[in-house]
Design an enzyme around this catalytic site. Structure first.
Site, PDB file in Angstrom:
ATOM      1  N   LYS A  63      17.326   4.769  11.439  1.00 50.98           N
ATOM      2  CA  LYS A  63      16.668   4.247  11.839  1.00 50.98           C
ATOM      3  C   LYS A  63      16.447   2.733  11.656  1.00 50.98           C
ATOM      4  O   LYS A  63      16.027   1.928  11.441  1.00 50.98           O
ATOM      5  CB  LYS A  63      15.272   5.166  11.302  1.00 50.98           C
ATOM      6  CG  LYS A  63      13.622   4.323  11.877  1.00 50.98           C
ATOM      7  CD  LYS A  63      13.162   4.728  11.118  1.00 50.98           C
ATOM      8  CE  LYS A  63      11.883   4.277  12.105  1.00 50.98           C
ATOM      9  NZ  LYS A  63      10.497   4.768  11.221  1.00 50.98           N
ATOM     10  N   LYS A  91      17.214   7.549  15.064  1.00 48.34           N
ATOM     11  CA  LYS A  91      15.452   7.255  15.672  1.00 48.34           C
ATOM     12  C   LYS A  91      16.608   5.965  16.099  1.00 48.34           C
ATOM     13  O   LYS A  91      16.505   5.097  15.483  1.00 48.34           O
ATOM     14  CB  LYS A  91      15.118   7.386  15.045  1.00 48.34           C
ATOM     15  CG  LYS A  91      13.671   7.175  15.789  1.00 48.34           C
ATOM     16  CD  LYS A  91      12.641   7.151  15.096  1.00 48.34           C
ATOM     17  CE  LYS A  91      11.208   6.677  14.883  1.00 48.34           C
ATOM     18  NZ  LYS A  91      10.298   7.457  14.644  1.00 48.34           N
TER      19      LYS A  91
HETATM   20  C1  PBG Z   1       6.485   4.890  10.804  1.00 51.28           C
HETATM   21  C2  PBG Z   1       7.305   5.540  12.334  1.00 51.28           C
HETATM   22  C3  PBG Z   1       6.942   4.649  13.576  1.00 51.28           C
HETATM   23  C4  PBG Z   1       7.844   5.728  14.444  1.00 51.28           C
HETATM   24  C5  PBG Z   1       7.618   7.170  14.069  1.00 51.28           C
HETATM   25  N1  PBG Z   1       7.497   6.695  12.774  1.00 51.28           N
HETATM   26  C6  PBG Z   1       6.966   3.259  13.581  1.00 51.28           C
HETATM   27  C7  PBG Z   1       8.174   2.832  13.489  1.00 51.28           C
HETATM   28  O1  PBG Z   1       9.046   2.562  12.406  1.00 51.28           O
HETATM   29  O2  PBG Z   1       7.299   1.209  14.043  1.00 51.28           O
HETATM   30  C8  PBG Z   1       7.919   5.723  15.411  1.00 51.28           C
HETATM   31  C9  PBG Z   1       7.691   6.672  16.840  1.00 51.28           C
HETATM   32  C10 PBG Z   1       7.398   5.904  18.001  1.00 51.28           C
HETATM   33  O3  PBG Z   1       7.655   4.976  18.194  1.00 51.28           O
HETATM   34  O4  PBG Z   1       7.705   7.146  18.637  1.00 51.28           O
HETATM   35  N2  PBG Z   1       6.660   5.659  10.271  1.00 51.28           N
END
Ligand code: PBG
Length: 325
Positions: A198, A250
């Protein structure tokens, strides 16, 4: 004899193209991320994500039924608490009556069994500082203190009926800690979708509005640097060793090389998350008439599948599932 080979023979008719298509895109491969918010009397459209809503309990159920009717493979739920209910440790995240756990119970009741109910197991929506963990005395996110909170959260989500927990916080050891906690709590059948890779991405922007995030600053001390590729393989190995049932990459579209690396090495199914900013870019350009919405969404999804994703999380899941069936 022809002077040169002619690949165009296989592109000549729709029937021929269908026969030779390598990659499939089916509704069951799509997962719809959903938002359920506290204190709403009617669903609220997220302005930076037209067509995506913060749901009431009621509209959540309806949208879930529609998604499942269209054939989507799963639903990933995020909770949006009232600002005044946030605190330093995100207490509401593990409260059985917190917005996310209430939403999970509603989904399990409404569509459990017909689809896979997934929960976001991360604190950022629930902390008043907006970070994915608890803050230590040095002002940084305290990895191990955060793991305790994740375990409490995971136990409450399993009890609420989640089938699969999405560990999106990027703390070291989170999959092992949650697996151990679930097993000790008797939830041996609750599965883990590990966010293996991520990245700290600018494309999360619209999501911050979607969940009413209070974050100041960034997540660069726990999410990965977009410059790095090898590190994702290390994260993958760790998550597999710690007991991940599914691994995820992701964002998706700027990280297709990472997705391919992970898909080539993973011994478990691989998911990819087409995130908020990716949805918003396509939506905004399509609204201006610059690109075709349907074709762009389907092309982006087939591209993510081709890069190696067995499963794609996308805000277009229901829409795409309708187009595909
Ligand atoms: C954090 C989380 C995020 C997203 C999903 N889980 C945001 C981040 O890491 O700042 C983003 C998902 C998206 O942008 O569609 N729990």
């Amino acid at each position: 004899m022809t002077a040169f080979d002619r690949p165009r023979r296989l592109r000549r008719t729709p029937a021929m193209r269908r026969l030779v298509a390598e990659t499939t895109l089916q509704p069951r491969q799509l997962v719809l991320p959903m938002f359920v918010a506290d204190g709403l009397t009617e669903p609220r459209e997220i302005s930076s994500m037209p067509g995506v809503y913060q749901h009431t309990m009621d509209s959540l159920r309806k949208a879930a039924v529609e998604a499942v009717g269209a054939g989507v493979g799963g639903l990933m739920l995020f909770g949006v608490p009232l600002p005044e209910d946030k605190d330093a440790t995100g207490s509401l995240a593990s409260d059985p009556d917190g917005i996310l756990n209430r939403g999970l119970r509603a989904l399990a009741e409404e569509v459990g069994g017909a689809t896979v109910v997934m929960a976001d197991t991360c604190l950022d929506e629930f902390t008043d500082h907006g970070h994915c963990g608890v803050i230590g005395s040095d002002g940084a996110v305290d990895n191990d203190a955060t793991l305790h909170r994740y375990v409490e959260m995971a136990l409450s989500q399993a009890a609420a009926g989640a089938d699969l927990l999405g560990t999106s916080g990027m703390m070291d050891g989170q999959v092992a800690a949650i697996r151990r906690g679930l097993d000790a709590g008797g939830h041996t059948d609750t599965a883990i979708l590990a966010y293996a890779a991520k990245y700290a991405s600018a494309f999360y922007g619209p999501f911050r509005e979607a969940v009413g995030s209070s974050l100041q600053g960034d997540r660069r001390t726990y999410q990965q640097d977009p410059a790095n590729r090898r590190e994702s393989l290390r994260e993958l190995e760790l998550d597999l060793a710690e007991g991940a049932d599914i691994v995820m990459v992701k964002p998706a579209m700027s990280y297709l090389d990472i997705l391919r690396d992970v898909a080539d090495r993973s011994t478990v199914p691989v998911a990819a998350y087409q995130i908020s900013g990716e949805y918003s870019m396509i939506t905004a350009a399509a609204e201006r008439g610059w690109i075709d919405r349907r074709d762009s969404i389907l092309e982006s999804l087939i591209g993510i599948r081709r890069a190696g994703a067995d499963i794609v999380l996308t805000y277009s899941a229901t829409e795409a599932a309708h187009w595909l069936s």
